[in-house]
Design a protein around this motif. Structure first.
Motif, mmCIF file in Angstrom:
data_model
loop_
_atom_site.group_PDB
_atom_site.id
_atom_site.type_symbol
_atom_site.label_atom_id
_atom_site.label_comp_id
_atom_site.label_asym_id
_atom_site.label_seq_id
_atom_site.Cartn_x
_atom_site.Cartn_y
_atom_site.Cartn_z
ATOM 1 N N ASP A 177 0.847 -1.191 0.000
ATOM 2 C CA ASP A 177 0.000 0.000 0.000
ATOM 3 C C ASP A 177 0.887 1.248 0.000
ATOM 4 O O ASP A 177 1.487 1.594 1.008
ATOM 5 N N SER A 181 -3.277 1.065 -1.695
ATOM 6 C CA SER A 181 -3.332 -0.182 -2.463
ATOM 7 C C SER A 181 -3.761 -1.416 -1.689
ATOM 8 O O SER A 181 -4.027 -2.446 -2.289
ATOM 9 N N LYS A 195 -3.324 -1.101 6.390
ATOM 10 C CA LYS A 195 -1.994 -0.572 6.131
ATOM 11 C C LYS A 195 -1.418 -0.190 7.490
ATOM 12 O O LYS A 195 -1.868 0.772 8.107
ATOM 13 N N THR A 408 -7.359 7.959 0.863
ATOM 14 C CA THR A 408 -6.321 6.981 1.213
ATOM 15 C C THR A 408 -4.904 7.551 1.198
ATOM 16 O O THR A 408 -4.150 7.376 2.154
ATOM 17 N N ASN A 412 -0.759 7.660 3.660
ATOM 18 C CA ASN A 412 0.558 7.142 3.301
ATOM 19 C C ASN A 412 1.606 8.223 3.519
ATOM 20 O O ASN A 412 2.733 7.940 3.959
#
Length: 467
Positions: A177, A181, A195, A408, A412
């Motif tokens: 991810d 992902s 994640k 999302t 990250n």
């Protein structure tokens, strides 16, 4: 699709092995039979090795019969995204540019930990070329489809992993991810995915996307993902960026509940347009946390969409991933990937530093936010799954996958743990996900909240009706 032992969760399988009511060989055979039956429809797997899988299952069966199982996953079928190195199997990453005729004698850290805990590896799952986008299709392996509606995408880039779990061919699948992902396909395919905090699961070789890239499990139950993270978080000296192993297993507090937790609910993160049907399903799901004793407040973090900075970081990583390719090999790439790589190559070092500064400020803001709130809830995706084989929904004014997954990639950039829970279905039968985000290193807290939701609103009674 008929019920079979491979549809059981990892924890149920382990209990059955312990009781002697099932054997790892029976389960492995069922998993392989299921792949043979359903995978033409969904295209979740790019490599299956029945002889090796059954041989590993037979060794596990002998250990269980002797009363000497070894490891937390002994005999449990697990599939691996074809981004992670796995000894004896090629890792082609969805690309014609990777030569399959080379030595494949190294395991990535995640795969090494799975072997140490004697998981039975059933195969490798599909990915878009080099894992570059939020849907799963590639020049090498074709289009991966959604098990709930095979005209739709399973999501990506771990779309093969989510489809493998949803179809009952492995209760756990390991994905990556870098911008959503794990969570995108978990939401689109109706499974659980997390994640973890960056560095909890070591990664080798280093990702070209740097510290955006996380390793995480997808599974049919929250408990299975917690068990998988207890395995995957084992240390590995090859990753110099990895953090220390948690003092306690992340599964230790899984049943603690959410009573008294301070939880923020942000339906739009302040800037996202959400499909009304998705918004209604997520809103209903969030009320569950109030019912369970949490203090839920409607509030947006004070952030703006960091997509431009994310593009600099992501596209530069994509460019780095093909930097050594000859012009002849570049010509075999997904044309859209090549376009992204060219954009990334045009960015300067100063652009990259400026994007990193945006990332740092976002991390600071979210760190301060979590001083007030234990968790943040959002939709995982603003839309349900769309047509398979395209990067963006029909009629989109934007060309890139980031235009439809704004919930999302911010997390990250901040390296926070974030999970996607199945929270309902649209009128057309497509799954919708609820995202649960925690502060860095609060992976156990995220999993505890997800488990509390799962107990209150279990989703496991419904599977895709693939024939």
């Amino acid at each position: 699709m008929t019920d079979g032992p491979a549809e059981l969760s990892a924890t149920e399988l382990l209990a059955a092995y312990r009781a002697g009511s099932l054997s790892p060989v029976e389960v492995a055979r069922d998993a392989l039979d299921r792949i043979a039956t359903v995978d033409d429809a969904v295209n979740a797997y790019c490599l299956v090795d029945p002889d090796r899988t059954l041989a590993d299952a037979a060794e596990s069966e002998q250990r269980w019969r002797a009363g000497e199982p070894r490891g937390l996953l002994d005999g449990v079928p697990v599939s691996i995204k074809d981004i992670l190195l796995s000894r004896g199997w090629p890792t082609l990453r969805g690309s014609h540019t990777v030569d399959p005729n080379q030595a494949w004698d190294v395991d990535a850290p995640a795969v090494a930990r799975l072997r140490e805990h004697n998981a039975v590896l059933v195969g490798k799952t599909t990915t878009p070329e080099l894992g570059w986008k939020g849907v799963t299709d590639s020049p090498l392996t074709g289009v991966t489809r959604n098990p709930w509606d095979t005209t739709k995408t399973a999501g990506g880039s771990s779309g093969g992993a989510s489809a493998a779990v949803a179809t009952g061919t492995s209760p756990i699948s390991i994905g990556t991810d870098g911008g959503g992902s794990v969570r995108i396909p978990a939401s689109f395919s109706g499974v659980f995915g997390i994640k973890p905090t960056y560095g909890l699961v070591p990664l080798y070789p280093a990702s070209p996307y740097g510290t955006l890239a996380h390793i995480g499990p997808l599974s049919w139950t929250v408990t299975d993902s917690a068990l998988a993270l207890d395995v995957l978080s084992g240390p590995d000296s090859r990753d110099w960026t990895a953090g220390p192993r948690p003092e306690h297993p992340v599964s230790e507090t899984l049943e603690a509940g959410v009573a008294g937790m301070r939880i923020a609910f942000s339906p739009r993160l302040g800037f996202v347009r959400v499909d009304p049907e998705v918004a209604a399903l997520v809103d209903t799901a969030v009320r569950t946390f109030s019912d369970l004793g949490a203090r839920v407040e409607l509030v947006d973090p004070v952030i703006t969409d960091p997509v431009e900075a994310f593009h600099v970081l992501w596209f530069a990583g994509a460019a780095a991933s093909i930097a050594s390719l000859s012009p002849e090999r570049r010509a075999r790439l997904d044309p859209a990937l090549l376009e992204v790589c060219e954009q990334g190559a045009s960015r300067s070092a100063l652009d990259y530093v400026a994007a990193t500064a945006v990332r740092a400020e976002l991390g600071r803001t979210m760190g301060a936010f979590h001083e007030q709130f234990d968790l943040l809830l959002t939709p995982t995706m603003p839309i349900p799954a769309f047509d398979a084989g395209v990067e963006v929904p029909t009629g989109s004014r934007e060309a890139r996958w980031t235009s439809w997954t704004p919930f999302t990639y911010p997390f990250n950039m901040t390296q926070q743990p974030a999970a996607s829970l199945p929270c309902g279905f649209t009128e057309t039968g497509l799954p919708v996900g609820l995202q649960v985000v925690g502060p860095k290193h609060a992976d156990a807290r995220v999993l505890t909240a997800c488990r509390a939701f799962e107990r209150a609103r279990p989703w496991q009674g419904k599977r895709p009706a693939l024939a």
